[in-house]
Design an enzyme around this catalytic site. Sequence first.
Site, short mmCIF file in Angstrom:
data_model
loop_
_atom_site.label_atom_id
_atom_site.label_comp_id
_atom_site.label_asym_id
_atom_site.label_seq_id
_atom_site.Cartn_x
_atom_site.Cartn_y
_atom_site.Cartn_z
N ASP A 71 -1.95 1.04 -4.01
CA ASP A 71 -2.49 0.13 -3.81
C ASP A 71 -4.26 0.64 -4.82
O ASP A 71 -4.85 0.06 -4.97
CB ASP A 71 -2.46 -1.06 -3.24
CG ASP A 71 -3.40 -0.19 -1.88
OD1 ASP A 71 -2.50 0.73 -1.92
OD2 ASP A 71 -4.13 -1.46 -1.33
N SER B 225 0.55 -0.88 0.04
CA SER B 225 -0.06 0.00 0.36
C SER B 225 0.52 1.01 0.08
O SER B 225 1.57 1.34 -1.07
CB SER B 225 -1.32 -0.44 1.30
OG SER B 225 -2.02 0.71 0.93
N HIS B 226 0.73 1.97 1.30
CA HIS B 226 1.43 3.60 1.03
C HIS B 226 3.00 2.87 1.69
O HIS B 226 3.53 4.61 1.35
CB HIS B 226 0.44 4.16 1.91
CG HIS B 226 0.87 3.50 3.69
ND1 HIS B 226 -0.17 2.79 3.96
CD2 HIS B 226 1.90 4.16 4.12
CE1 HIS B 226 0.07 2.28 5.08
NE2 HIS B 226 0.99 3.15 5.48
N LYS C 116 -11.70 -0.35 0.67
CA LYS C 116 -11.43 1.57 0.56
C LYS C 116 -11.08 1.83 -0.90
O LYS C 116 -10.77 0.91 -1.78
CB LYS C 116 -10.80 2.71 1.59
CG LYS C 116 -9.25 1.41 1.46
CD LYS C 116 -9.08 2.50 3.17
CE LYS C 116 -7.48 2.35 3.00
NZ LYS C 116 -7.40 0.87 4.22
N ASP D 249 -3.40 6.13 -3.01
CA ASP D 249 -2.33 5.50 -2.85
C ASP D 249 -1.38 4.64 -3.74
O ASP D 249 -1.85 3.86 -4.89
CB ASP D 249 -2.17 5.22 -1.33
CG ASP D 249 -2.75 4.09 -1.96
OD1 ASP D 249 -3.64 3.88 -2.21
OD2 ASP D 249 -2.78 3.21 -0.07
N ASP E 89 -6.04 2.34 -2.95
CA ASP E 89 -7.55 2.33 -2.29
C ASP E 89 -8.15 4.11 -1.30
O ASP E 89 -9.06 3.98 -0.96
CB ASP E 89 -7.82 0.77 -0.90
CG ASP E 89 -6.36 0.67 -0.55
OD1 ASP E 89 -5.70 1.82 -0.71
OD2 ASP E 89 -6.00 -0.30 0.16
N ARG E 90 -6.81 4.56 -1.10
CA ARG E 90 -6.73 5.84 -0.23
C ARG E 90 -6.73 6.70 -1.19
O ARG E 90 -6.49 6.61 -2.57
CB ARG E 90 -5.64 6.16 0.61
CG ARG E 90 -4.94 5.21 1.48
CD ARG E 90 -3.88 4.99 1.87
NE ARG E 90 -4.16 4.29 3.68
CZ ARG E 90 -3.22 4.01 4.53
NH1 ARG E 90 -2.92 5.66 4.69
NH2 ARG E 90 -2.45 3.47 4.74
C1 VG1 Z 1 -3.27 1.69 8.27
C2 VG1 Z 1 -3.89 3.59 8.66
C3 VG1 Z 1 -5.93 2.45 8.60
C4 VG1 Z 1 -5.80 1.69 6.95
C5 VG1 Z 1 -4.25 0.56 7.06
C6 VG1 Z 1 -4.77 -0.09 5.99
O1 VG1 Z 1 -3.02 1.16 9.48
O2 VG1 Z 1 -3.94 3.89 9.81
O3 VG1 Z 1 -6.66 3.06 8.78
O4 VG1 Z 1 -6.58 0.19 6.84
O5 VG1 Z 1 -3.34 1.22 7.21
O6 VG1 Z 1 -3.94 0.93 4.87
P1 VG1 Z 1 -1.98 1.33 10.79
O7 VG1 Z 1 -2.77 -0.26 11.41
O8 VG1 Z 1 -0.56 1.63 10.42
O9 VG1 Z 1 -2.80 2.66 11.00
V1 VG1 Z 1 -3.22 0.81 2.76
O10 VG1 Z 1 -3.91 1.88 2.36
O11 VG1 Z 1 -1.68 1.41 3.19
O12 VG1 Z 1 -3.98 -0.72 2.53
CO CO Z 2 -3.30 1.37 -0.05
#
Ligand code: VG1
Ligand code: CO
Length: 544
Positions: free
Chosen positions: A280, A114-115, A377, A278, A282-283
């Site tokens: 992948d 993801s990010h 998302k 982001d 989803d953000r």
């Molecule tokens: C973070 C965010 C959470 C989100 C998760 C996955 O998790 O706070 O809201 O669902 O990333 O997003 P954490 O445990 O690091 O706070 V993604 O777009 O990275 O799959």
């Molecule tokens: Co993501």
Amino acid sequence: MTKILTVPTTPFEGQAPGTSGLRKKVKIFQQPGYAENFIQSVFDVVKPESGAVLVIGGDGRFHNRTVIQQAIRMAAANGYGRVLVGQGGILSTPAASHVIRKYGASGGLILSASHNPGGPEEDFGIKYNIGNGGPAPENVTDAVLARTKVIDRWLTVEAPDVDLDEQGRAHVGEMIVDVIDPVRDYADLMEELFDFDAIRKAVASGFTMRMDSMSAVTGPYAHEILEKRLGFAAGTVVNGTPLEDFGGHHPDPNLIHARELYDLMMSDDAPDLGAASDGDGDRNLIIGRGRFITPSDSLAMLAANIQIAPAYRGRLAGIARSMPTSGAADRVAQELDVPLYETPTGWKFFGNLLDAGKVTICGEESAGTGSDHVREKDGLWAVLLWLNILAVRGISVDDLAREHWARFGRNYYARHDYEGIATESANALMKELTAKLSSLPGATLGPLTVREADSFSYTDPVDESVSANQGIRVLFEDGSRIVFRLSGTGTQGATLRVYLERFEPRFGHLDAETAAMLEHQVAAAEAIAGIARHTGRSAPDVIT
Ligand code: VG1
Ligand code: CO
């Protein structure tokens, strides 16, 4: 019959799926057997029926293709009948969710961190989604973790790599592999949900935007939907080619990593809307001309206006938000008289609510918004819903925000992240905080008085499963709030997240600086948790 090879293995430590799948440094994933152990553990837990369909796709980051080929061979050995894989190994997370649902797949493997940054020295990840298209719920991820601890073999077949770059059909053993267009199904879905005519008209009358895909997965989707189908000018989508290392940047759409977009939106050359997504896809990040919209506000504003979009007319069953997300959506729910659900962090907790039809829209403070159209998302979905609303209402982002706050009041909000701190220090901070929870109510910190303090525990209203220890909440008499929790997606040490919020009623200060408005909350967080003492940091690394 193709011969199934049984490869002996021993467990790797630390294969716990976090907030959103297993995330580690690429170097760790490159160890022989590492990805295989995890994938086999998933298959051992979900036990696919013979002939089941599996979706595989990823965000295009480094190491994607290697793991996709491994996963395809293992799927063939584990009895799957058909794999659908995006061309080039690409599927955004929401597109994967849609493909799972559309083709009745039993589940899917999404390869993404993801990010988190990508590249040989950076991060990789694997997530399993179930047949509803959503992230595996905790009972599945717990079972997968248990399995990784005892696994002693994984199954594969001998077969050459599948050509991922050509759409079409191949066979691996008896299993069919279909390399599909990663964009078309998803783009068609978006066209069903939103009023593309209204958006096209606005574009024709001069509405402009910039979409920063951050060299990550949404590039091909954004080119197709925004430039081809909606008629935005060529060049509207920037950084629109997925790169294995995201051009060396963090594909995290916030004001730090999407700084260029922010600067443009605050300048005289700003288009009407600025958006980013982001790694992948989803953000989402939403910035109007001269106006940044916090993700928590975006959820509230979208919920208040969602019924403008054709697919949502006359239907807003309820709203869900993760606990650290601001209470802005709660006020909309109250006013529109629909239920509001507060869940732990992570999209997997929305799945049951969406499946049961209890909520129509969900969101997280971390720039995630989505609806019942998929079970993830969805970054571009949020951008398109904004576009649909702005086009139909003929209003600017800034005016919409002001109108919203004048009606509902404003929740000033910020998240302070302390990244890469020692795990022991982070755990000590949380432990100390937990121990003093019962003594906090009544305490005064500057002008603030603690009303309530607890460790958030969630009981799923559908299956009644309980998820405890989901973050520390400190609620104050004046409606402000501080939340402390540790990240479950990082790959180095620990990340402490401190979420700060203050509510200003409708006739209050609706256009003040967030940092100034949250001064007392920041001081209270330090006083309550001893952040500097535990972390050795005097300021957060990232404020979003
Ligand atoms: C973070 C965010 C959470 C989100 C998760 C996955 O998790 O706070 O809201 O669902 O990333 O997003 P954490 O445990 O690091 O706070 V993604 O777009 O990275 O799959
Ligand atoms: Co993501």
